[in-house]
Design a protein around this motif. Structure first.
Motif, mmCIF file in Angstrom:
data_model
loop_
_atom_site.group_PDB
_atom_site.id
_atom_site.type_symbol
_atom_site.label_atom_id
_atom_site.label_comp_id
_atom_site.label_asym_id
_atom_site.label_seq_id
_atom_site.Cartn_x
_atom_site.Cartn_y
_atom_site.Cartn_z
ATOM 1 N N THR A 111 11.445 0.013 -4.792
ATOM 2 C CA THR A 111 11.109 1.155 -3.935
ATOM 3 C C THR A 111 11.221 2.444 -4.738
ATOM 4 O O THR A 111 11.683 2.461 -5.880
ATOM 5 N N LYS B 19 0.838 -1.187 0.000
ATOM 6 C CA LYS B 19 0.000 0.000 0.000
ATOM 7 C C LYS B 19 0.880 1.247 0.000
ATOM 8 O O LYS B 19 1.886 1.293 0.708
ATOM 9 N N SER C 126 3.812 2.306 -5.987
ATOM 10 C CA SER C 126 3.882 1.551 -4.751
ATOM 11 C C SER C 126 5.176 0.747 -4.694
ATOM 12 O O SER C 126 5.703 0.318 -5.714
ATOM 13 N N PRO D 271 2.222 4.917 1.006
ATOM 14 C CA PRO D 271 2.138 5.623 2.290
ATOM 15 C C PRO D 271 1.171 6.794 2.201
ATOM 16 O O PRO D 271 0.939 7.356 1.138
ATOM 17 N N SER D 272 0.624 7.151 3.340
ATOM 18 C CA SER D 272 -0.267 8.310 3.413
ATOM 19 C C SER D 272 0.151 9.162 4.613
ATOM 20 O O SER D 272 0.172 8.679 5.759
ATOM 21 N N VAL E 282 5.252 10.500 0.487
ATOM 22 C CA VAL E 282 6.550 11.106 0.780
ATOM 23 C C VAL E 282 7.106 11.791 -0.457
ATOM 24 O O VAL E 282 7.594 12.917 -0.406
#
Length: 263
Positions: A163, A131, A146, A133-134, A137
């Motif tokens: 990543t 998932k 993702s 990030p929230s 970044v």
């Protein structure tokens, strides 16, 4: 999570056999659901064979039986010309499925499986998309990507961690980055040699128990036979376009390549 088992070749003279099984019985029910169970089961209480198989049974028992709107079946053009295949065959050489595990850890997470003959490459691969990030970044005002894990199981063994890393400079902009680890076998035993050795030693960890087999059949039983139609697809493609309709939300298929590259 996506699991793909792709084969470039067709049924290679096994038309009569394949008419009795199809892609779902041939690889989905046994091979691919077992891979999915190993990836999603809880940590066994110990390293014994029964502890491992107990956890596989537990997660397979939590899988929701498939419904017709969660599967697309396909048949490659030319399959009906194979010896032993009737001209009106409705047996699938391709299947795409969406599965669910109804337990606290995996509730709401979609799982996708694809398997087929005459696809662009031959490989078995697992992609686990995390998932985002929230709040985001990187790329807060634009499209991101993702993070993911990817396991190429065959013909080569490759593990990839994908990543987004920061691009040098003041703006918080991310770039796709992959860490790739390859396994180079040397004098290792083949899979069947390992199984024969385990059988001689009485180690049943890699052998499927009867109740686990029944749990896997319970998942696929509602969609066996002609429960859903068969769509034709051209050889050397990733199956019929209709396979996209089982994807939820913004999900998309990851098409494996002959070389490990970023999507």
């Amino acid at each position: 999570m996506q699991i793909t088992m792709a084969e470039q070749f067709g049924v290679q003279g096994r038309g009569a056999f394949y008419e009795e099984v199809g892609a779902i019985r041939d690889v989905v029910q046994n091979h691919m659901l077992q891979v999915m169970a190993l990836l999603t089961m809880e940590i066994p209480m110990d390293g014994g064979p029964d502890a491992i198989r107990d956890e596989k049974l537990r997660v397979l028992s939590s899988m929701r039986p498939l419904s017709p709107n969660e599967i697309v079946r396909g048949q490659f053009c030319g399959y009906r010309d194979v010896t032993g295949v009737p001209p009106d065959s409705q047996v699938e050489t391709f299947a795409a499925l969406r599965l669910h595990i109804d337990n606290p850890r995996w509730a709401g997470v979609p799982f996708y499986i694809r398997a087929g003959k005459r696809l662009p490459i031959t490989c078995t691969e697992v992609t686990i998309e995390l998932k985002p990030p929230s709040p985001a970044v990187f790329d807060a005002n634009g499209p991101g990507q993702s993070n993911y894990f990817r396991f190429r199981l065959s013909p080569d063994v490759v593990t990839t961690i994908g990543t987004r890393t920061k691009v040098p400079g003041e703006p918080m902009v991310g770039a796709a980055t992959a860490l790739v680890a390859r396994h180079y076998p040397r004098d290792e035993m083949t899979p069947y040699e390992r199984l024969l050795g385990d059988a001689l030693r009485g180690d049943a960890a890699l052998f499927t128990r009867g109740d686990t087999v029944e749990a896997a059949w319970r998942v696929v039983d509602p969609i066996l036979g002609d429960a859903v139609p068969v769509f034709e697809y051209e050889p050397d493609t990733w199956g019929p376009p209709a396979a996209g309709r089982i994807l939820a939300g913004d999900d998309r298929w990851h098409n494996p390549t002959s070389e490990e590259v970023l999507p």
